[in-house]
Motif scaffolding. Structure first.
Motif, short mmCIF file in Angstrom:
data_model
loop_
_atom_site.label_atom_id
_atom_site.label_comp_id
_atom_site.label_asym_id
_atom_site.label_seq_id
_atom_site.Cartn_x
_atom_site.Cartn_y
_atom_site.Cartn_z
N PHE A 155 5.48 4.83 -3.79
CA PHE A 155 4.18 5.45 -3.58
C PHE A 155 3.26 5.12 -4.73
O PHE A 155 3.70 4.59 -5.74
CB PHE A 155 4.34 6.97 -3.43
CG PHE A 155 5.32 7.32 -2.34
CD1 PHE A 155 4.95 7.29 -1.01
CD2 PHE A 155 6.63 7.65 -2.66
CE1 PHE A 155 5.86 7.58 -0.02
CE2 PHE A 155 7.55 7.95 -1.67
CZ PHE A 155 7.16 7.92 -0.34
N CYS A 156 2.00 5.47 -4.56
CA CYS A 156 1.02 5.10 -5.58
C CYS A 156 1.05 6.05 -6.75
O CYS A 156 0.61 5.73 -7.84
CB CYS A 156 -0.38 5.02 -4.98
SG CYS A 156 -1.10 6.64 -4.69
N SER A 157 1.59 7.23 -6.51
CA SER A 157 1.59 8.22 -7.59
C SER A 157 2.65 9.28 -7.31
O SER A 157 3.19 9.36 -6.22
CB SER A 157 0.21 8.88 -7.69
OG SER A 157 -0.05 9.59 -6.49
N GLU A 158 2.89 10.07 -8.32
CA GLU A 158 3.86 11.15 -8.17
C GLU A 158 3.39 12.11 -7.08
O GLU A 158 4.19 12.68 -6.34
CB GLU A 158 3.97 11.88 -9.52
CG GLU A 158 4.97 13.02 -9.52
CD GLU A 158 6.42 12.56 -9.42
OE1 GLU A 158 6.70 11.42 -9.80
OE2 GLU A 158 7.25 13.35 -8.95
N ARG A 159 2.12 12.27 -6.98
CA ARG A 159 1.56 13.20 -6.00
C ARG A 159 1.92 12.77 -4.58
O ARG A 159 2.39 13.56 -3.77
CB ARG A 159 0.04 13.27 -6.17
CG ARG A 159 -0.53 14.54 -5.57
CD ARG A 159 -2.00 14.66 -5.92
NE ARG A 159 -2.75 15.03 -4.74
CZ ARG A 159 -3.46 14.19 -4.02
NH1 ARG A 159 -3.54 12.93 -4.35
NH2 ARG A 159 -4.10 14.60 -2.97
N LYS A 214 0.84 -1.20 0.00
CA LYS A 214 0.00 0.00 0.00
C LYS A 214 0.87 1.25 0.00
O LYS A 214 2.00 1.25 0.49
CB LYS A 214 -0.89 0.00 1.24
CG LYS A 214 -2.04 -0.96 1.13
CD LYS A 214 -3.06 -0.72 2.21
CE LYS A 214 -2.47 -0.96 3.59
NZ LYS A 214 -3.51 -0.86 4.63
N CYS A 215 0.30 2.30 -0.50
CA CYS A 215 0.99 3.58 -0.49
C CYS A 215 1.09 4.07 0.95
O CYS A 215 0.08 4.10 1.66
CB CYS A 215 0.20 4.57 -1.34
SG CYS A 215 0.83 6.24 -1.23
N PRO A 216 2.29 4.43 1.40
CA PRO A 216 2.44 4.87 2.79
C PRO A 216 1.77 6.22 3.05
O PRO A 216 1.61 6.62 4.20
CB PRO A 216 3.96 4.98 2.97
CG PRO A 216 4.53 5.05 1.61
CD PRO A 216 3.56 4.38 0.68
N ILE A 217 1.39 6.91 2.02
CA ILE A 217 0.76 8.22 2.21
C ILE A 217 -0.75 8.11 2.24
O ILE A 217 -1.39 8.49 3.21
CB ILE A 217 1.20 9.19 1.08
CG1 ILE A 217 2.70 9.42 1.13
CG2 ILE A 217 0.43 10.51 1.20
CD1 ILE A 217 3.19 10.07 2.41
N CYS A 218 -1.33 7.60 1.18
CA CYS A 218 -2.80 7.56 1.11
C CYS A 218 -3.33 6.16 1.38
O CYS A 218 -4.53 5.97 1.46
CB CYS A 218 -3.27 8.06 -0.25
SG CYS A 218 -2.83 6.97 -1.60
N GLU A 219 -2.45 5.20 1.54
CA GLU A 219 -2.80 3.83 1.88
C GLU A 219 -3.67 3.15 0.84
O GLU A 219 -4.40 2.23 1.14
CB GLU A 219 -3.48 3.78 3.25
CG GLU A 219 -2.56 4.29 4.34
CD GLU A 219 -3.02 3.87 5.72
OE1 GLU A 219 -4.20 3.59 5.88
OE2 GLU A 219 -2.18 3.84 6.62
N LYS A 220 -3.56 3.63 -0.37
CA LYS A 220 -4.24 2.92 -1.46
C LYS A 220 -3.33 1.80 -1.92
O LYS A 220 -2.09 1.91 -1.82
CB LYS A 220 -4.44 3.88 -2.64
CG LYS A 220 -5.63 4.78 -2.51
CD LYS A 220 -5.76 5.56 -3.81
CE LYS A 220 -6.61 6.80 -3.60
NZ LYS A 220 -6.47 7.74 -4.72
N PRO A 221 -3.91 0.75 -2.43
CA PRO A 221 -3.08 -0.32 -2.99
C PRO A 221 -2.26 0.23 -4.15
O PRO A 221 -2.76 1.01 -4.95
CB PRO A 221 -4.09 -1.35 -3.47
CG PRO A 221 -5.37 -1.01 -2.83
CD PRO A 221 -5.34 0.45 -2.51
#
Ligand SMILES: [Zn+2]
Length: 77
Positions: A40-44, A17-24
């Motif tokens: 992370f899940c994205s550049e953002r 999961k993304c450590p920031i938004c916790e999305k897969p």
């Protein structure tokens, strides 16, 4: 005491999961060519984390603020 049902299977593959938004994460960790925003899940989210670190470092590296240097204005724009 209520029984807590925690069906945790240790053999089950953990979904990264993304450590920031916790999305897969939208990619595989075993991907030979991970995206530039890994892990992370994205550049953002990568930037969010980066800013978090920078802000923390800035805060820690400025232990004293000179009160007379710049008058602190209340943020009323
Ligand atoms: Zn994210």
């Amino acid at each position: 005491m209520p029984l807590q049902k925690t069906p945790q299977n240790p053999k089950k593959k953990r979904i990264p999961k993304c450590p920031i938004c916790e999305k897969p994460l939208p990619y595989d960790l075993n991907d030979p060519n991970p995206p530039p925003y890994f892990p992370f899940c994205s550049e953002r989210c990568r930037l969010v984390d980066l800013h978090k670190w920078l802000a923390e470092e800035y805060y820690l590296s400025s232990p004293m603020r000179a009160p007379d240097n710049r008058p602190a204005k209340p943020s009323s724009e």
